[in-house]
Design an enzyme around this catalytic site. Structure first.
Site, short mmCIF file in Angstrom:
data_model
loop_
_atom_site.label_atom_id
_atom_site.label_comp_id
_atom_site.label_asym_id
_atom_site.label_seq_id
_atom_site.Cartn_x
_atom_site.Cartn_y
_atom_site.Cartn_z
N ASN A 159 10.32 2.21 -4.01
CA ASN A 159 11.53 2.45 -3.22
C ASN A 159 12.15 1.08 -2.91
O ASN A 159 11.64 0.36 -2.07
CB ASN A 159 11.16 3.20 -1.94
CG ASN A 159 12.34 3.36 -1.00
OD1 ASN A 159 13.48 3.08 -1.37
ND2 ASN A 159 12.07 3.83 0.22
N LYS A 182 14.84 0.46 -1.50
CA LYS A 182 15.63 0.49 -0.25
C LYS A 182 16.99 -0.19 -0.48
O LYS A 182 17.51 -0.14 -1.59
CB LYS A 182 14.83 -0.13 0.89
CG LYS A 182 13.45 0.53 1.05
CD LYS A 182 12.75 0.21 2.33
CE LYS A 182 11.40 0.93 2.37
NZ LYS A 182 10.67 0.71 3.61
N HIS A 213 13.21 10.12 4.12
CA HIS A 213 12.50 8.88 4.45
C HIS A 213 12.63 8.62 5.95
O HIS A 213 13.68 8.92 6.55
CB HIS A 213 13.09 7.71 3.65
CG HIS A 213 12.23 6.49 3.71
ND1 HIS A 213 12.23 5.65 4.81
CD2 HIS A 213 11.30 6.00 2.86
CE1 HIS A 213 11.34 4.68 4.60
NE2 HIS A 213 10.77 4.86 3.42
N GLU A 221 13.25 6.06 7.55
CA GLU A 221 14.41 5.24 7.92
C GLU A 221 15.67 6.09 8.04
O GLU A 221 16.55 5.82 8.85
CB GLU A 221 14.58 4.10 6.90
CG GLU A 221 13.51 3.02 7.10
CD GLU A 221 13.05 2.32 5.83
OE1 GLU A 221 13.74 2.39 4.80
OE2 GLU A 221 11.98 1.69 5.88
N GLU A 263 3.95 8.69 4.99
CA GLU A 263 4.24 7.30 5.36
C GLU A 263 4.21 7.18 6.89
O GLU A 263 5.21 7.49 7.55
CB GLU A 263 5.63 6.89 4.85
CG GLU A 263 5.78 6.97 3.35
CD GLU A 263 6.88 6.04 2.84
OE1 GLU A 263 6.59 5.22 1.96
OE2 GLU A 263 8.01 6.11 3.35
N GLY A 266 6.59 -1.57 6.28
CA GLY A 266 7.20 -2.89 6.39
C GLY A 266 6.57 -3.79 7.44
O GLY A 266 7.12 -4.80 7.82
N SER A 318 3.21 -0.54 3.56
CA SER A 318 2.58 -1.84 3.31
C SER A 318 1.56 -1.84 2.17
O SER A 318 0.55 -2.52 2.22
CB SER A 318 1.94 -2.38 4.60
OG SER A 318 2.93 -2.58 5.60
P1 13P Z 1 6.72 -1.04 2.60
O1 13P Z 1 5.87 -0.87 1.36
O2 13P Z 1 7.69 -2.17 2.51
O3 13P Z 1 5.90 -1.04 3.85
O4 13P Z 1 7.65 0.28 2.68
C1 13P Z 1 7.07 1.52 2.56
C2 13P Z 1 8.12 2.52 2.39
O5 13P Z 1 8.84 2.84 3.32
C3 13P Z 1 8.32 3.12 1.06
O6 13P Z 1 9.22 4.18 1.10
#
Ligand code: 13P
Length: 253
Positions: free
Chosen positions: A9, A11, A94, A96, A163, A169, A209
């Site tokens: 992803n 992002k 997601h 976010e 997640e 992150g 992560s």
């Molecule tokens: P990270 O791997 O940067 O922690 O992000 C995970 C994520 O949100 C994947 O969709």
């Protein structure tokens, strides 16, 4: 029985030029790795270019979001029909998007249904906040987030990604054991809702992560079928390392 999947992803990272360079760099090696479904999810504006660069390869393309209407006066939105021409998968719900764009469980489910209608495979994300985790509400939250997902969605190949928001992150990944336990719970919940067969066949990824240094810890766990990778998916050596280890570890088991 369940083919592992590693999805990157990206992002809101990479311009079109940067995305093109990244796909070009990763394609040759990534294409060679078998025994894993390899997916990259660049931003909308790079999907067309990525599609062209990935033609004839074993690498699949996904989007990061969609709107549930097929067309019309929805300024700025991207429809399932538009995406179906470009990619095979789409990330939905997601954290976010739930957090910053106030996507509700009902909206997320409408998006899942809209994706399935045009043949896009949803990667449906679920996960609890740090506060919910500390309050011991993880199972309650995950059950609610899955409550609307239909049997039909699972039959059509929906993929789940667990997640935990506290691991995204932050560099503070869950342990393999923690993730395995929670994903085990998710399977039991789905078994109660829709039966054992569906629960055993749905692929459930871990996200938060994940790096080439800790992927093995997750992939060695029996309930975990792969990973949804954020930051590390933008670094070719990291992403390739994650995919290679997954292919090898899941082959032995
Ligand atoms: P990270 O791997 O940067 O922690 O992000 C995970 C994520 O949100 C994947 O969709």
């Amino acid at each position: 029985m369940r083919i592992p999947m590693i999805a990157g992803n990206w992002k809101m990272n990479t311009t079109v030029a940067e995305a093109v360079a990244l796909v070009k760099e990763m394609r040759p090696e990534l294409d060679q790795i078998d025994n894993v479904d390899k997916v990259i999810c660049p931003p909308f504006v790079s999907l067309a270019a990525a599609k062209e660069l990935l033609a004839g390869s074993s690498i699949k393309l996904g989007a990061q979001n969609l709107y549930f209407e097929e067309k019309g006066a929805y300024t700025g939105e991207i429809s399932p029909l538009m995406l179906a021409e470009l990619c095979q998968l789409v990330i939905i719900g997601h954290s976010e998007r739930r957090q910053y764009f106030h996507e509700t469980i009902e909206l997320v489910d409408k998006k899942v249904q809209a994706a399935l209608k045009v043949g896009l495979k949803p990667i449906l994300c679920i996960g609890e906040t740090p506060r919910e985790n500390e309050a011991g509400k993880t199972e309650e939250v995950l059950s609610r987030q899955l409550s609307l997902t239909s049997e039909q969605a699972y039959h059509t190949g929906l993929v789940l990604a667990y997640e935990p928001i506290w691991a995204i992150g932050t560099g503070r990944a869950a342990t393999g054991e923690q993730a395995n336990q929670t994903i085990g719970f998710i399977r039991r919940y789905i078994a109660k809702q829709h039966g054992r067969e569906i629960a055993q066949s749905v692929r459930i990824l871990y996200g938060g992560s994940v790096t080439a240094d800790n992927i093995a810890e997750f992939i060695e766990q029996p309930e975990i079928d792969g990973a949804l990778v954020g930051g590390a998916s933008l670094k070719p050596s990291q992403f390739l390392g994650i995919v290679k280890q997954t292919s090898e570890i899941k082959r032995v088991k």
